[in-house]
Scaffold this active site. Sequence first.
Site, PDB file in Angstrom:
ATOM      1  N   ASN A 166       0.876  -1.172   0.000  1.00 60.87           N
ATOM      2  CA  ASN A 166       0.000   0.000   0.000  1.00 60.87           C
ATOM      3  C   ASN A 166       0.914   1.223   0.000  1.00 60.87           C
ATOM      4  OD1 ASN A 166      -1.912   1.979   0.340  1.00 60.87           O
ATOM      5  ND2 ASN A 166      -2.414   1.439   2.455  1.00 60.87           N
ATOM      6  N   TRP A 167       1.060   1.819  -1.166  1.00 62.81           N
ATOM      7  CA  TRP A 167       1.980   2.948  -1.304  1.00 62.81           C
ATOM      8  C   TRP A 167       1.442   4.212  -0.658  1.00 62.81           C
ATOM      9  CZ3 TRP A 167       3.921   2.802  -7.117  1.00 62.81           C
ATOM     10  CH2 TRP A 167       4.582   1.574  -7.345  1.00 62.81           C
ATOM     11  N   LYS A 168       0.155   4.240  -0.331  1.00 58.08           N
ATOM     12  CA  LYS A 168      -0.481   5.425   0.253  1.00 58.08           C
ATOM     13  C   LYS A 168      -0.237   6.645  -0.650  1.00 58.08           C
ATOM     14  CE  LYS A 168      -0.264   3.256   4.755  1.00 58.08           C
ATOM     15  NZ  LYS A 168      -0.189   3.432   6.214  1.00 58.08           N
TER      16      LYS A 168
ATOM     17  N   GLU B 110      -6.984   4.642   7.765  1.00 61.26           N
ATOM     18  CA  GLU B 110      -6.790   6.066   7.474  1.00 61.26           C
ATOM     19  C   GLU B 110      -8.024   6.656   6.794  1.00 61.26           C
ATOM     20  OE1 GLU B 110      -2.026   5.257   7.084  1.00 61.26           O
ATOM     21  OE2 GLU B 110      -3.183   5.625   5.272  1.00 61.26           O
TER      22      GLU B 110
ATOM     23  N   GLU C 135      -5.509  -4.502  10.612  1.00 57.08           N
ATOM     24  CA  GLU C 135      -4.608  -3.415  10.988  1.00 57.08           C
ATOM     25  C   GLU C 135      -4.753  -3.122  12.479  1.00 57.08           C
ATOM     26  OE1 GLU C 135      -4.579   0.047   7.979  1.00 57.08           O
ATOM     27  OE2 GLU C 135      -6.677  -0.497   8.243  1.00 57.08           O
TER      28      GLU C 135
ATOM     29  N   GLY D 125       2.698   3.548  14.076  1.00 56.29           N
ATOM     30  CA  GLY D 125       3.174   4.900  14.329  1.00 56.29           C
ATOM     31  C   GLY D 125       3.039   5.363  15.769  1.00 56.29           C
TER      32      GLY D 125
ATOM     33  N   SER E 131       2.707  -2.611  10.445  1.00 56.45           N
ATOM     34  CA  SER E 131       4.170  -2.447  10.467  1.00 56.45           C
ATOM     35  C   SER E 131       4.912  -3.765  10.229  1.00 56.45           C
ATOM     36  CB  SER E 131       4.611  -1.825  11.796  1.00 56.45           C
ATOM     37  OG  SER E 131       4.019  -0.563  11.975  1.00 56.45           O
TER      38      SER E 131
ATOM     39  N   GLY F 149       2.921  -1.225   4.287  1.00 56.11           N
ATOM     40  CA  GLY F 149       2.965   0.221   4.066  1.00 56.11           C
ATOM     41  C   GLY F 149       4.347   0.672   3.659  1.00 56.11           C
ATOM     42  N   GLY F 150       5.076   1.276   4.593  1.00 55.00           N
ATOM     43  CA  GLY F 150       6.369   1.883   4.298  1.00 55.00           C
ATOM     44  C   GLY F 150       7.355   0.986   3.571  1.00 55.00           C
TER      45      GLY F 150
END
Length: 252
Positions: A11-13, A100, A170, A176, A215, A236-237
């Site tokens: 998920n590149w967001k 989100e 999630e 975060g 994460s 994600g990241g």
Amino acid sequence: MIMRMKIVAGNWKMNTTVPEGVELAKNVLAKVSEKPSDVKLILGVPFTHLAGVAEAISGSGIGLAAQNCADKESGAYTGEVSAAMLKSVGCGYVILGHSERRQYYGETDERLVAKIALAMKEGLAPIFCVGETLEQREAGNHFSVVESQIRNVLFTLTPEQAASVIVAYEPVWAIGTGKTATAGQAQEMHAHIRKVLAGRFGDVAETMPVLYGGSCKPSNAKELFACADIDGGLIGGASLNADDFLAIAKSF
């Protein structure tokens, strides 16, 4: 023994420009032979990137996902992107109900019911996200919160429709915040999710992939993916780096 699909979805967001995103997709493609053959890769990219990334990964077996879709079929909805538009550009998947979207954009269960129905109508496989906040977990409500998210949306489907759904858990409280979900906590929730799904869809629940979306990195993926009810990750990241993304896929 039931064999569920193993999936590593990125998920590149809201990251990368279009040229950067196409380059990233090409870098993933260049390394795709490194992953186990039974692991499915999916790239969840911004709307602006879909056509370019679709072209870059064409014929490779890598799946393409949008990060959202409209809750209306077509019409005077400025700025929205419909499920039919996503299908026409080459998407096979769409991420729906991401924490989100729920937190920042007021995404409701009612709206998600409409989005899932429209995605299904176009033959898109929903990657449906569920999860609890820190407050909900600390209050001991984590199981009931996730169960209600599933009931309110996925229970509107038939077992035949549910068979094409991918669920992503999630732990919002562990993203975060400096807190981390252990593999044991992740497996506990994944098992609960499968039990809830089985209550509505029977044996179909055994074939529905449930991904971990908190994460997940090359350093912890192996331990997570060894759990009985964790079928992969929504990344994600780490999906913004081709080496890290493939390292996660190789953790199976």
